[in-house]
Scaffold this motif. Structure first.
Motif, mmCIF file in Angstrom:
data_model
loop_
_atom_site.group_PDB
_atom_site.id
_atom_site.type_symbol
_atom_site.label_atom_id
_atom_site.label_comp_id
_atom_site.label_asym_id
_atom_site.label_seq_id
_atom_site.Cartn_x
_atom_site.Cartn_y
_atom_site.Cartn_z
ATOM 1 N N ASN A 1 -34.518 -46.234 -1.437
ATOM 2 C CA ASN A 1 -35.089 -45.515 -2.578
ATOM 3 C C ASN A 1 -35.710 -46.477 -3.593
ATOM 4 O OD1 ASN A 1 -32.667 -46.449 -3.712
ATOM 5 N ND2 ASN A 1 -32.475 -44.656 -5.028
ATOM 6 N N ASP A 2 -35.472 -47.785 -3.455
ATOM 7 C CA ASP A 2 -36.102 -48.766 -4.343
ATOM 8 C C ASP A 2 -36.343 -50.057 -3.566
ATOM 9 O OD1 ASP A 2 -36.995 -50.450 -6.319
ATOM 10 O OD2 ASP A 2 -35.520 -49.793 -7.793
ATOM 11 N N THR A 3 -37.558 -50.238 -3.087
ATOM 12 C CA THR A 3 -37.889 -51.424 -2.281
ATOM 13 C C THR A 3 -38.131 -52.664 -3.126
ATOM 14 O OG1 THR A 3 -40.203 -50.760 -2.262
ATOM 15 C CG2 THR A 3 -38.848 -50.074 -0.382
ATOM 16 N N THR A 4 -38.136 -52.529 -4.441
ATOM 17 C CA THR A 4 -38.312 -53.704 -5.303
ATOM 18 C C THR A 4 -36.996 -54.438 -5.514
ATOM 19 O OG1 THR A 4 -37.971 -52.457 -7.347
ATOM 20 C CG2 THR A 4 -40.234 -52.615 -6.521
ATOM 21 N N LEU A 5 -35.869 -53.797 -5.195
ATOM 22 C CA LEU A 5 -34.556 -54.409 -5.428
ATOM 23 C C LEU A 5 -33.887 -54.915 -4.153
ATOM 24 C CD1 LEU A 5 -33.122 -51.874 -8.020
ATOM 25 C CD2 LEU A 5 -34.127 -54.114 -8.456
ATOM 26 N N VAL A 6 -34.196 -54.294 -3.010
ATOM 27 C CA VAL A 6 -33.583 -54.670 -1.734
ATOM 28 C C VAL A 6 -34.674 -54.768 -0.685
ATOM 29 C CG1 VAL A 6 -31.925 -53.999 0.054
ATOM 30 C CG2 VAL A 6 -31.423 -53.504 -2.339
ATOM 31 N N GLU A 7 -34.568 -55.792 0.157
ATOM 32 C CA GLU A 7 -35.551 -55.991 1.225
ATOM 33 C C GLU A 7 -34.861 -55.897 2.581
ATOM 34 O OE1 GLU A 7 -38.717 -59.396 2.766
ATOM 35 O OE2 GLU A 7 -37.291 -59.896 1.194
ATOM 36 N N ILE A 8 -35.510 -55.234 3.525
ATOM 37 C CA ILE A 8 -35.028 -55.206 4.911
ATOM 38 C C ILE A 8 -35.628 -56.431 5.590
ATOM 39 C CG2 ILE A 8 -35.007 -53.952 7.094
ATOM 40 C CD1 ILE A 8 -35.192 -51.355 5.469
ATOM 41 N N LEU A 9 -34.766 -57.391 5.932
ATOM 42 C CA LEU A 9 -35.236 -58.654 6.508
ATOM 43 C C LEU A 9 -35.527 -58.553 7.999
ATOM 44 C CD1 LEU A 9 -32.736 -61.140 4.818
ATOM 45 C CD2 LEU A 9 -35.082 -60.639 4.128
ATOM 46 N N ALA A 10 -34.674 -57.812 8.713
ATOM 47 C CA ALA A 10 -34.832 -57.729 10.170
ATOM 48 C C ALA A 10 -34.330 -56.384 10.663
ATOM 49 C CB ALA A 10 -34.055 -58.847 10.850
ATOM 50 N N VAL A 11 -34.968 -55.918 11.731
ATOM 51 C CA VAL A 11 -34.597 -54.652 12.354
ATOM 52 C C VAL A 11 -34.399 -54.911 13.837
ATOM 53 C CG1 VAL A 11 -35.376 -52.317 12.897
ATOM 54 C CG2 VAL A 11 -35.916 -53.313 10.675
ATOM 55 N N GLY A 12 -33.247 -54.478 14.348
ATOM 56 C CA GLY A 12 -32.969 -54.592 15.773
ATOM 57 C C GLY A 12 -32.758 -53.210 16.361
ATOM 58 N N GLU A 13 -32.459 -53.160 17.643
ATOM 59 C CA GLU A 13 -32.239 -51.875 18.297
ATOM 60 C C GLU A 13 -31.041 -51.140 17.697
ATOM 61 O OE1 GLU A 13 -31.022 -50.060 22.661
ATOM 62 O OE2 GLU A 13 -31.621 -52.152 22.515
ATOM 63 N N ARG A 14 -30.021 -51.906 17.298
ATOM 64 C CA ARG A 14 -28.805 -51.317 16.733
ATOM 65 C C ARG A 14 -28.416 -51.932 15.390
ATOM 66 N NH1 ARG A 14 -25.157 -48.899 20.832
ATOM 67 N NH2 ARG A 14 -26.318 -48.821 22.765
ATOM 68 N N SER A 15 -29.354 -52.588 14.734
ATOM 69 C CA SER A 15 -28.965 -53.271 13.494
ATOM 70 C C SER A 15 -30.092 -53.352 12.473
ATOM 71 C CB SER A 15 -28.489 -54.688 13.821
ATOM 72 O OG SER A 15 -29.564 -55.444 14.338
ATOM 73 N N LEU A 16 -29.676 -53.566 11.228
ATOM 74 C CA LEU A 16 -30.587 -53.814 10.106
ATOM 75 C C LEU A 16 -29.973 -54.940 9.281
ATOM 76 C CD1 LEU A 16 -31.535 -50.593 10.278
ATOM 77 C CD2 LEU A 16 -32.239 -51.157 8.000
ATOM 78 N N THR A 17 -30.797 -55.859 8.834
ATOM 79 C CA THR A 17 -30.319 -56.922 7.957
ATOM 80 C C THR A 17 -31.027 -56.794 6.616
ATOM 81 O OG1 THR A 17 -29.929 -58.372 9.849
ATOM 82 C CG2 THR A 17 -30.058 -59.421 7.687
ATOM 83 N N LEU A 18 -30.229 -56.786 5.546
ATOM 84 C CA LEU A 18 -30.728 -56.548 4.186
ATOM 85 C C LEU A 18 -30.407 -57.720 3.282
ATOM 86 C CD1 LEU A 18 -28.892 -53.142 3.816
ATOM 87 C CD2 LEU A 18 -31.262 -53.396 4.469
ATOM 88 N N LEU A 19 -31.189 -57.855 2.218
ATOM 89 C CA LEU A 19 -30.920 -58.845 1.181
ATOM 90 C C LEU A 19 -31.346 -58.260 -0.154
ATOM 91 C CD1 LEU A 19 -29.987 -61.798 0.648
ATOM 92 C CD2 LEU A 19 -32.393 -62.434 0.733
ATOM 93 N N ALA A 20 -30.463 -58.337 -1.129
ATOM 94 C CA ALA A 20 -30.819 -57.888 -2.476
ATOM 95 C C ALA A 20 -31.753 -58.921 -3.090
ATOM 96 C CB ALA A 20 -29.568 -57.736 -3.332
ATOM 97 N N LEU A 21 -32.817 -58.472 -3.710
ATOM 98 C CA LEU A 21 -33.776 -59.375 -4.341
ATOM 99 C C LEU A 21 -33.336 -59.754 -5.751
ATOM 100 C CD1 LEU A 21 -37.036 -57.649 -3.087
ATOM 101 C CD2 LEU A 21 -35.873 -59.663 -2.145
ATOM 102 N N GLU A 22 -32.470 -58.930 -6.334
ATOM 103 C CA GLU A 22 -31.848 -59.216 -7.625
ATOM 104 C C GLU A 22 -30.542 -58.441 -7.680
ATOM 105 O OE1 GLU A 22 -33.706 -56.389 -10.913
ATOM 106 O OE2 GLU A 22 -35.262 -57.559 -9.903
#
Length: 163
Positions: free
Chosen positions: A72-93
């Protein structure tokens, strides 16, 4: 060379003050505790602790449509990688308010798009979140067994070390 008592006291106070300032600076910049969690999907949004320093990976027991994941807010969290069964996230602030993440599952299950509530905490980050659709799934049972086995091995080793 002789030092007077006031000079010694000044040096001692300056040293103690420096050590106190160093300890405070070290304490405030310490990285958050990293943890791995197992989560079973429910109707409520699951809280996931994210950080700006350590990525968080959500690993599912079923294939996901990661490209269709919605923040709901792509300015605060970024999806770094997408796999078949996974997502990797990083907060930008650091997150002042929770950010909602919806991850559609690839299969046509009742959990069309589980919801996660991403939050920041100073002292802890979920580096790995294993997400299971069903509390009775074999994968969850295996993960729990593996954790229990590791705990038993640690207790036996501690008893042997004590003699």
């Amino acid at each position: 060379m002789r030092f007077c008592a006031s000079t010694r006291l000044s040096c001692l106070l300056l040293t103690l003050w420096s050590l106190g300032a160093w300890a405070a600076a070290t304490e405030s910049t310490s990285p958050p505790g990293v943890r791995t969690r197992n989560v079973t999907l429910t109707t409520a949004a699951e809280a996931v602790h994210v950080s700006t320093a350590i990525p968080t990976t959500l690993t599912f027991d079923t294939p996901v449509n990661g490209r269709a994941a919605v923040l709901n807010d792509t300015t605060l969290v970024e999806i770094l990688a997408v796999g078949e069964r996974s997502l990797t996230l990083l907060a930008l602030e650091e997150l002042r308010e929770p950010v909602t993440l919806r991850v559609p599952l690839s299969d046509a299950s009742s959990w069309a798009a589980p919801v996660f509530r991403l939050i920041s905490m100073v002292d802890v980050v979920d580096a790995q979140v294993l997400v299971f659709q069903n509390i009775s799934s074999p994968e969850l049972s295996f993960v729990r067994f593996r954790g229990s086995h590791a705990l038993c091995v640690m207790r036996v080793a501690a008893r042997r070390a004590r003699g």
